[in-house]
Enzyme design. Sequence first.
Site, short mmCIF file in Angstrom:
data_model
loop_
_atom_site.label_atom_id
_atom_site.label_comp_id
_atom_site.label_asym_id
_atom_site.label_seq_id
_atom_site.Cartn_x
_atom_site.Cartn_y
_atom_site.Cartn_z
CE LYS A 47 -36.03 -10.64 -5.74
NZ LYS A 47 -35.56 -9.31 -5.99
CG ASP A 107 -29.70 -6.30 -2.52
OD1 ASP A 107 -30.30 -5.60 -3.37
OD2 ASP A 107 -30.12 -6.49 -1.38
CG ASP A 114 -1.97 -1.03 1.19
OD1 ASP A 114 -2.02 -1.74 0.17
OD2 ASP A 114 -2.72 -1.15 2.17
CE1 TYR A 164 -26.38 -6.13 -15.54
CE2 TYR A 164 -25.73 -6.15 -13.23
CZ TYR A 164 -26.52 -5.64 -14.26
OH TYR A 164 -27.42 -4.66 -14.00
CD GLU A 166 7.04 1.23 -4.23
OE1 GLU A 166 7.79 1.20 -5.21
OE2 GLU A 166 7.35 1.82 -3.18
CE1 TYR A 167 -2.77 2.10 -6.68
CE2 TYR A 167 -3.31 3.56 -4.85
CZ TYR A 167 -3.59 3.06 -6.11
OH TYR A 167 -4.67 3.54 -6.80
CG ASP A 168 -0.80 5.18 -0.20
OD1 ASP A 168 -1.72 4.94 -1.00
OD2 ASP A 168 -0.86 4.93 1.01
CB CYS A 202 -34.62 12.73 26.01
SG CYS A 202 -34.15 13.51 27.55
CB CYS A 253 -36.64 10.95 28.93
SG CYS A 253 -35.06 10.10 29.03
CG LEU A 258 -33.18 -9.77 -14.63
CD1 LEU A 258 -32.11 -10.33 -13.69
CD2 LEU A 258 -33.07 -10.46 -15.99
CB CYS A 304 -31.25 13.07 29.79
SG CYS A 304 -31.69 11.33 29.74
CE LYS A 307 -32.06 -9.66 -9.17
NZ LYS A 307 -32.06 -8.55 -8.23
CD GLU A 327 -24.29 -13.40 -14.63
OE1 GLU A 327 -24.36 -12.17 -14.55
OE2 GLU A 327 -23.73 -14.00 -15.57
S1 IVH Z 1 -28.57 -9.02 -15.82
C1 IVH Z 1 -32.21 -7.17 -18.38
N1 IVH Z 1 -27.02 -9.90 -13.93
O1 IVH Z 1 -30.87 -7.14 -10.99
C2 IVH Z 1 -31.53 -6.94 -17.12
N2 IVH Z 1 -28.61 -8.25 -13.36
O2 IVH Z 1 -33.95 -7.19 -11.48
C3 IVH Z 1 -30.30 -7.73 -17.13
N3 IVH Z 1 -28.52 -7.53 -11.03
O3 IVH Z 1 -31.49 -4.19 -12.71
C4 IVH Z 1 -29.67 -7.70 -15.85
N4 IVH Z 1 -26.85 -8.83 -10.44
O4 IVH Z 1 -29.38 -4.28 -11.34
C5 IVH Z 1 -28.02 -9.07 -14.24
N5 IVH Z 1 -25.54 -10.77 -12.38
C6 IVH Z 1 -26.54 -9.94 -12.69
C7 IVH Z 1 -27.10 -9.08 -11.73
C8 IVH Z 1 -28.17 -8.25 -12.12
C9 IVH Z 1 -27.71 -7.90 -10.04
C10 IVH Z 1 -29.61 -6.53 -10.91
C11 IVH Z 1 -29.61 -5.49 -11.99
C12 IVH Z 1 -30.99 -5.47 -12.57
C13 IVH Z 1 -31.76 -6.24 -11.57
C14 IVH Z 1 -32.85 -6.98 -12.28
#
Ligand code: IVH
Length: 659
Positions: free
Chosen positions: A305, A113, A31, A218, A33-35, A417, A399, A81, A422, A111, A109
Amino acid sequence: MDAKKRIEELKKAINHHDYQYHVLDKPTISDVEYDRLLRELVDLEKAHPELKTDDSPTQRVGGAVLEGFEKVEHTLPMLSLANAFNPEDLKDFDRRLKAVAPKATYIVERKLDGLAAALTYEQGKLVRAATRGNGVVGEDITHNVKTIRAVPMTLQKSVDIEVRGEIFMPKAAFLRLNEAREAAGEATFKNPRNAAAGSVRQLDSRIAADRTLDMVIYSLSEHDEDASMTHQETLSYLRELGFKTNDVIACDSIDAVIKACLDIESKRNDFDYDIDGAVVKVNERALYKTIGYTAKSPKWAIAYKFQAEEALTRIEDIRYQVGRTGQITPVAVLRPVDIQGSTVSRATLHNDGYIRDKDIRIGDDVLIRKAGDIIPEVVSVVLENRDAESDPFTMISQCPKCTTPLTRSESEADLYCENPACPARQAEALIHFVSRRAMDIEGMGNRVVEVFYNEGYLQSIPDIYRLKDHREVLIRRAGFGEKSIDKLLTNIEKTKSNSLEKLLFGLGIRYVGEKVAKVLAMHFGTLSDIIQSGVDDLVDIDEVGEKIAQSVVDYMQNDKNQAMLKELQEIGLNMTFTGKRPEAGAFSGLVFVLTGKLDTMTRDEAKAHIEAQGGKVTGSVSAKTNVLVAGEDAGSKLDKAKSLDIEIWDESTLKERLT
Ligand code: IVH
């Protein structure tokens, strides 16, 4: 070497190391060295502003402040989706799909959040980043996305492309951020997704730069007619260009897809970021056009999901926490229950509105889950199990500690409060003052503070430093031996010489977190200069906005606070900044050890050169050493440095770095 050439070299090197660290998770330099590389580039760009370009890695530290967000029309709409909630839904998806594309195979893959964003590159340079918005029009967030180090500013090839992916905040960064916000008396974020979205939606890019964000790409935006690669090949191509992508599982049947989804679900807590499902996509992009789209989503993909893992338990009681700022938070005391790998016995109920909306009552059976997989919350009440005699919840109006009538916050959501005297607030304030990140009084944990507080020895911050007057009584008191009291008193005395920023943070001034405290202490140098400063002086400081400035002035102008600070001064607390200032030299912050015989200079000369650049030279190699400069016939120090994995320079490297 001329500046232009060196700047190019540095940009390339820094981009490469960003990629190694943030995309591959395999750093090849330290780190420090990077800095050093980054600092050299900053300095060169300062000296030659005409050579500074928009794609420079120095742009990542934030700085751009916008007036408002520009709208960006997406070249191709950003769709969402359709969801599958169980294996049956996945089988239905497969049946529908195979009717039109019998040869399709799948990729599964994670998903993530977070929030979706589109990145546009022209000739390999990042020119624009946009949020999804309503799918057709989003907002320009380029200034913030540039601060995300996993996002390349320059690609490995000079191509014109648009890619899409998910911006998110890793769990550890989220917990750290909330801890810091809590310490500064600021509202915390509910989950990492909100924190990421809140950071990206800031006009001031320094805020995003300060918060650790990450991004996984993605997809590549192309018209279906132009798609020549499979999805898997596309991901390899994206990786080659320098993007961080998801790990994927290739599946040639829906049974394999189901297994892959369940497999990811079973590992959901093992990732250092939140995932809320798995995404199943057809691998053959050539089939996308045939498979087609609904108005909102592609038919060639589906989101599986996860079941939010929920647990059934009972609310045994509702208690109230009084925070340092006086904020009242109702908390459910739960019958302990295991959920996603840990035992949960408390859940925040946020405020009375939240409790009324869900009609939560003491004695209710409730479903609990972890919001954003981290924070326990009540999902719903199992009404069938409710005792017919149970009473609706009523919020306290006084309170719980000092009985002062509570008042509503501006947003009307929270009760406060307002009594500065307090006991609950004061005890919390004392706990904050002595905590590790503030004055750091060792041996003075929450319990000790509470006991001393309840017994009347500690009513205010200055009382901490007067505890020594009660030494005899404290020793006689059961539970605290002579040794431990003396040790505690010594530790308390020691903190009198703390640098100003620790005191400033410890005071618990609203919005003054650890970082702002340090900035103020460094900028003004003494507490009296801070007391005398006005809002205008304060907002002139880079990291200080209107809200912080006003809060500091309000605090410092308050008579009671002034009297307390005066008392602390009389007690002998240090009120000046005595910490280290970052020095300007190329070696500032680095610890060197010299060994062996140097060719063109004596060791003393080398030492003087290093020190002139802000470095420190010590005699022996330890874990604190950053660089060993080894001349001829270097002996045991070299071996030790190697065993500790310390960076080793020869004389010519040292000379190169000195110039
Ligand atoms: S593909 C046509 N791949 O999920 C949309 N989406 O409900 C193609 N998301 O808005 C999305 N991981 O923000 C895709 N590996 C993944 C994802 C992903 C998270 C989110 C994305 C999208 C939402 C869809």
